[in-house]
Enzyme design. Sequence first.
Site, PDB file in Angstrom:
ATOM      1  CB  CYS A 161      -1.000  -0.343   1.266  1.00  0.00           C
ATOM      2  SG  CYS A 161      -1.634  -1.767   1.549  1.00  0.00           S
ATOM      3  NE  ARG A 214       4.365   1.969  -2.151  1.00  0.00           N
ATOM      4  CZ  ARG A 214       4.880   1.668  -1.047  1.00  0.00           C
ATOM      5  NH1 ARG A 214       6.096   1.798  -1.403  1.00  0.00           N
ATOM      6  NH2 ARG A 214       5.186   0.882  -0.134  1.00  0.00           N
ATOM      7  CD1 TRP A 257      -0.767  -5.987  -2.867  1.00  0.00           C
ATOM      8  CD2 TRP A 257      -0.633  -4.785  -5.109  1.00  0.00           C
ATOM      9  NE1 TRP A 257      -1.113  -6.982  -4.192  1.00  0.00           N
ATOM     10  CE2 TRP A 257      -0.999  -6.452  -5.143  1.00  0.00           C
ATOM     11  CE3 TRP A 257      -0.821  -3.851  -5.657  1.00  0.00           C
ATOM     12  CZ2 TRP A 257      -0.138  -6.726  -6.446  1.00  0.00           C
ATOM     13  CZ3 TRP A 257      -0.879  -4.225  -7.182  1.00  0.00           C
ATOM     14  CH2 TRP A 257      -0.497  -5.538  -7.398  1.00  0.00           C
ATOM     15  CG  ASN A 280       1.914  -0.334   3.774  1.00  0.00           C
ATOM     16  OD1 ASN A 280       1.455  -1.578   3.496  1.00  0.00           O
ATOM     17  ND2 ASN A 280       3.056   0.285   3.071  1.00  0.00           N
ATOM     18  N   GLY A 281       0.541  -2.670   5.611  1.00  0.00           N
ATOM     19  CA  GLY A 281       1.238  -4.505   6.130  1.00  0.00           C
ATOM     20  C   GLY A 281       0.287  -4.871   6.477  1.00  0.00           C
ATOM     21  CD  GLU A 320      11.963 -17.872 -13.158  1.00  0.00           C
ATOM     22  OE1 GLU A 320      11.172 -19.213 -14.316  1.00  0.00           O
ATOM     23  OE2 GLU A 320      11.580 -17.174 -13.598  1.00  0.00           O
ATOM     24  CE  LYS A 357      13.023 -13.623 -14.866  1.00  0.00           C
ATOM     25  NZ  LYS A 357      11.822 -14.847 -14.544  1.00  0.00           N
ATOM     26  CD  GLU A 405      10.995 -12.943 -18.651  1.00  0.00           C
ATOM     27  OE1 GLU A 405      11.392 -13.536 -17.854  1.00  0.00           O
ATOM     28  OE2 GLU A 405      10.095 -12.740 -19.087  1.00  0.00           O
ATOM     29  CG  HIS A 434      19.575 -39.277 -21.710  1.00  0.00           C
ATOM     30  ND1 HIS A 434      19.760 -40.804 -21.647  1.00  0.00           N
ATOM     31  CD2 HIS A 434      19.895 -39.274 -20.485  1.00  0.00           C
ATOM     32  CE1 HIS A 434      19.757 -41.028 -21.393  1.00  0.00           C
ATOM     33  NE2 HIS A 434      19.541 -40.845 -20.445  1.00  0.00           N
ATOM     34  CE  LYS A 468       5.330  -8.771 -14.465  1.00  0.00           C
ATOM     35  NZ  LYS A 468       6.276  -8.933 -14.338  1.00  0.00           N
TER      36      LYS A 468
END
Length: 601
Positions: free
Chosen positions: A2, A27, A75, A99-100, A477, A481, A484, A500, A596
């Site tokens: 937030c 944010r 958020w 916030n939190g 992954e 990264k 990308e 193999h 995105k």
Amino acid sequence: MCGIVGYIGKREKREFLLDGLKELEYRGYDSAGIAVLHQNEINYFKASGKLDNLVEKTKDFRSIGFGLGIAHTRWATHGKPTEINAHPHWGEFSFVIHNGIIENYMDIKKDLQSEGVVFLSQTDSEVIVHLFEKFVNLGFEPETAFEKTIASLKGAYAILLISKVASQKIFFAKNAVPLIIGKNEEDELFFGSSDAPLIGFASEVIYLEDGTYGWANEKEINLYKDSKQIELSFKLLNSSKIYAQKDGYRFFMEKEIYEQSAVTSETLMGRIKDEKVYLEEVENLDFSKIDEIKICACGTSYHAALTSSYLFERISKIRCSVEIASEFRYKKPLLTQKTLFLVISQSGETADTLEALKMAKRAGLKTLSICNVDNSSIVRISDATILTRAGIEKGVASTKAFATQVLSLWLLALHVGSEKIDENEYASEIKAMRSIPEVLRVDEKIHEKIHRLSKRYLHGHGFFFIGRDIFFPLALEGALKLKEISYLHAEGYPAGEMKHGPIALADSKLFTIALMPQTMLYEKTKSNVEELSARDATILAISPKEFELADDFIKTAPHEHPMSEFFEMMVITQLLALEISIRLGNDVDMPRNLAKSVTVE
Ligand code: AGP
């Protein structure tokens, strides 16, 4: 994450507060609100959706002359992103923004409700204002009432509270999430969850430390920790807004890698109680009627899914299959009612994943989503959702979303498997899980080493990332990264697959990033890497154990649990991709050809 803005002074408050919230839009948020206390009257406005809705609602409101203002972008972590759940929350004579995550909010809420307090929202934050007013009504001075309120809270918070019983001051508190106080030469005070809203207004700032709280009026700031007043240490405020939004990092992706420690704390907040996993989101899901978990996702979310498949079978003792959503959609899959259909998506808008979810719904399966954006399309049609709480992820290459997805799935695996594994094993899982935010704290020395060695990996004819078990999806992954954001060719492979076929590629220009954890099949992986080294492949080994055949070596900590090694190696592969991409001069945050959120097929 937030956003918080506050103001004490004579300036017109609506404009300052709304402009401040606009500086925090980066944010991410799903609702917003403001409250202004002027001449002992409080005006407040809230709106779900975009800030423009709040601007519209407040278009006829102005507040000139001395007063207090607080403003918030939300958020969602507890409770849907609706207007009633937007901040500020109020009692009879006070307003609060937060916030939190208040970890013990349910206990506080139940106590207050038993004393007749009526709650309007589903949020954890609302307990703060009712607790404050409870102490005021018991006869405590506002300052003492606030101090007692903060002492009752467990969890992460950045709080601003205003009240008619103290109409000249703003009460504030900070723990585990940022809160900044700014001042200037015109006796104005400013509050923000980052520098951005203060730039152009404050000249000096205090970055509050964890566990501090206090109250401020236009003349003074009283700051406390453990009931003792402490010194104020102001520093000059940087004047670059983009610099502020990136919190001084070079790219949002870099910032988001460093944020992983903090956001995974939020992912765990309130979800481990008395050393047991507690997931209220799936309390009503009867897993005894489930004989398979089928997971569908794309890209990085698919890698999180693959990682979790090892955990569901090992911990939850439940069969788990993983599908790439774009494949699943057209394969005429066999679906049974005893399958829990799980989708994973950072954005909650990925077209293929969304369509796969609709297929499962049409087939009558129970559906669950692991998602970062509440109120997204996937969240809205899933039967239940576990929010990852990563906050907005601006870097196109996903980092903190992946970390919080894997952590959320691990929580779920332990929730399902709590009766399936013995107490000692369960306890070691919880112990390792609680350590993950610390494991994710970036070691600057490691980052510097990766920066230095990245200069050797700017060419060649490709990269292998190799690993076994959960380190195989991590290898996938890591390769994604790198692809990308550096545009170099990279493949993730099970280490045992080299002979193999892939090993035909081995030569000095083939760079192999070898994930060699000591807690998972180390000897097996080591012999696979030796096969590559014997054929002159260039090896970057990532391991807690020295590996003399490595051309480059990054030493990791000797963790006792594979998941701890997983998360530490994850950060290293993220930083490696980042540093190579920066050396190549690429736009790390907005890589070519990528979006995105892939909302089309
Ligand atoms: C991850 O770095 C990529 N940006 C991409 O693979 C992404 O994970 C994929 O498009 C899925 O997105 P989602 O998690 O929002 O569904």
